[in-house]
Structures are given as structure tokens and as C-alpha cells.
Design an enzyme around this catalytic site. Sequence first.
Site, PDB file in Angstrom:
ATOM      1  N   VAL A  70       9.580 -59.781  52.500  1.00 30.30           N
ATOM      2  CA  VAL A  70       9.892 -61.112  51.652  1.00 30.30           C
ATOM      3  C   VAL A  70       8.677 -61.235  50.620  1.00 30.30           C
ATOM      4  CG1 VAL A  70      10.173 -63.533  51.813  1.00 30.30           C
ATOM      5  CG2 VAL A  70      11.118 -62.047  53.514  1.00 30.30           C
ATOM      6  N   ASP A  71       7.711 -61.153  50.936  1.00 32.36           N
ATOM      7  CA  ASP A  71       6.411 -61.359  50.183  1.00 32.36           C
ATOM      8  C   ASP A  71       6.509 -60.471  49.012  1.00 32.36           C
ATOM      9  OD1 ASP A  71       5.316 -63.303  51.614  1.00 32.36           O
ATOM     10  OD2 ASP A  71       3.547 -62.019  52.555  1.00 32.36           O
ATOM     11  N   ARG A  72       6.595 -59.157  49.119  1.00 29.22           N
ATOM     12  CA  ARG A  72       6.856 -58.207  48.352  1.00 29.22           C
ATOM     13  C   ARG A  72       7.944 -58.392  47.305  1.00 29.22           C
ATOM     14  NH1 ARG A  72       2.322 -55.082  48.917  1.00 29.22           N
ATOM     15  NH2 ARG A  72       1.555 -54.840  50.844  1.00 29.22           N
TER      16      ARG A  72
END
Length: 420
Positions: free
Chosen positions: A179-181
Site C-alpha cells: 500500500v505504501d509503495r
Amino acid sequence: MSARASRPAGPAGGPLAGLKVIDLTAVLMGPYATQMLGDMGADVIKIEAPGGDVVRLIGPSRNEGMGPVFLNANRSKRSVELDLKNAEGRRVLLRLAEDADILVYNIRPQAMARLGLDYASLREVNPGLIYAGVFGYGQDGPYAAMPAYDDLIQGACTLAAMVGQSRGEAPGYVPLAMVDRITGMAAVNAVLAALHERQRSGQGQRIDVPMFETMVAFVLSDHLAGLSFDPPLDAGGYARLLSPARRPYRTRDGHLCALVYTDKQWRSFYRLLGREAELDADPRMASLATRSEHIDEIYAELERTLASRTTAQWLALFRAADIPATPVHDLQSIFDDPHLCETGFFGREVHPTEGPLRTLRHPSQWSRTQPESHRAAPRLGEHGEEVLREAGYAAEEIERLVRAGVLGGTHHEKGEHVGL
């Protein structure tokens, strides 16, 4: 105050050379985005709170504060340790932003407002600034002020439930901060589009890139399925992707990833087995649509078949027949992959303080302006004095900020500022 020095250049010919980015991000999502901008040639100034980005402490390290997660999300940047809760620290940040092109932050907008660093405040000092926030939720709904992390959003966007469904288990997380990436990449896309628009309008703007909405759009583009229609045609979900039998297949001596997908590939596969007549006689195999309806049975049969030979035997057969297949790498075998070795994907560098490091090449290939790392990941506050000098601060002003605890990462010793 003295006149400002010209901006330091990124790598020669980098596609974003000449752009200045103020990086108010920490952990992974924002730093991943700004690292991409830095690799593309922008001058990325990472503003770290006193004590530094917490991700510096994750994983094994040779020196405290220089862990591998930090090293791999913060190259191509300069670090300034600055106390933004101090009024003077805020003034320094606003001064750095006066000629910046982009500011990226990933704390909640409410916290930015408390610091006096909301969009209205930044626009006042720089109307052309692209002000990009990456955080949990869109600011026009009831979740606006809620905290968010990768794990939470994996659950909220239906991903964790589908991971469990596909395994016949309870909900589970993907073992990756995906999700972060993904949100970080979405932020880079948005920032670059805003820069293009600014060329026409001459104006900056605020951009919000929320994790939740980004991932709901990302996941449901595959899995909305029959729910796309009104009334719905089914309960949603892409059957092939959710099949419990969609996984690396066991061979006689290991595992193999294979995707027999098109009509041509299935015919080639049955031909390899000497069973082409069975393909023509099986109504389930008539088309992509019919295979999708019976995907669990078909994948289960494929799994039984692949268990009859070794991984190497299947790879040779599949490659000869142009059927997509690959071995299942782990964190040791990946470094021996012949393609990655031939293309030089893994490199080596000697970090000024951390010594020899393995590096990952920028994955895209450009004919002229190839993005690449042009700075080792910085020590905490390594470039504070340098950046402030470029912003026009005189030596005595910098010394005063250091003595007041506003600017960290340097210490006063025998009348000189020395990087730690």
C-alpha cells in the site's frame, strides 16, 4: 542576507534536473515517492524531525540510524534535521520552500495545519508550489483525521479478505508494504502531472493522495466484476485471481510458476503432453470464458500434471513452447537469476559511512536521460549547514540555529560546523 546560490544539480541529464523538492515524509510511503523524484534528478531535501526518520532503526545495520529500509528508500536525497515545532524551525522551512517546486508530506493534514505548514501558508510564500500530501484517507469524509498504516489499508480495501479467500483461510496480509509503495507511485504520477499543468497555468496547487481511496481503486479495478453493473451480475471478484489453486505449483523437486492462459498456450501445453484430442473434447477448455467458469478444477488438474516432472524439465518444455513460466525465487536465489545478472540489475556501491552495499538499479530504461541514484542515503542532518547556506543563511545565523537546537546534525567545535 546573502544572495542565494544556484541550485545544485542532480545527475547530469536527469529528467527532473533543476527541480527542488522539500521532503517532509518519513517511514516508507512518502520517502519511496521522493526517492523516485531524486533518482530522476530532482534535488530532494529531506527534512527530518529531531532524532530522525524512525525507519532508520528498522533492520540490521553497521551504524545506528542507518538501517537497510532507510538506505533503500532515501538515496538521492540530502538530510536536514530541523525542529518544525519551534517557530524558528518553521521559518527556516518556509524560507526553503520559497523557491521549491514541490513539497511532499505524509503526516496528517491536521498536523500540518497545527505546525502552520498547511497549503494556505505555503501558497502565500510560493504560489507556484506543488503541495502534495500522502496520508490515510480523503479529507472530505468522516475518516479524514484517522491514522493509517499499510496493514490497516490492506484490510480496509478488501485485499486482506481476498488473500484469505484465495487461500481458504482467515484474512491475511500480503508480506510487503505494498500500500505504501503503490500510494507512493500514485503520488509521483500526480506530482508530475501537476508540474506539466503548471507549465500552462503558471500556478501551483494542492494534491491529496489518500491511501484508502488509492487502494480501493487499485484493487476493485480487478475485482469489481459483476458489481460493475446495476443491478449486479454477480457478487464480485475475479475468479481466476481468487482461485485457491492459483499458486506456485509443486514439481518433482521444487516449485514452479506457470501461467497457461490463452487458447494458443493451452493448445501448446496439451500438445506437449500428447493429449491434444482431450483439449478438443473438453467443453471447459473451449474459451477463456469457459475456462474462467471452471478455473478451480482446471488449475487443480494443472497442479497434478506439473508434479510429474522436475522444475528444470518443465522450464525447458515451457520455454520451447513459449508458455510463460519462471522458477520460484527466494531471498538467496534471486541474486543468481541469469536475467538480472546479465542486465546488471544488482550493483555495488561504497557508502561513505556504511561501507560496501548492494544496490538496486532503477528499473525503467531511458534512451537519453536515464534515472539513477546520484547520492548515497544521507546520515541524519548531514546536509543541514549546506542547504541553509544555499538558502542565503549566513554562518552566524546557522551557528545560532544550531546552538538553539533548531538545526541538528551538526555540532560546533573549535569555531567550525562539522557534520556528524
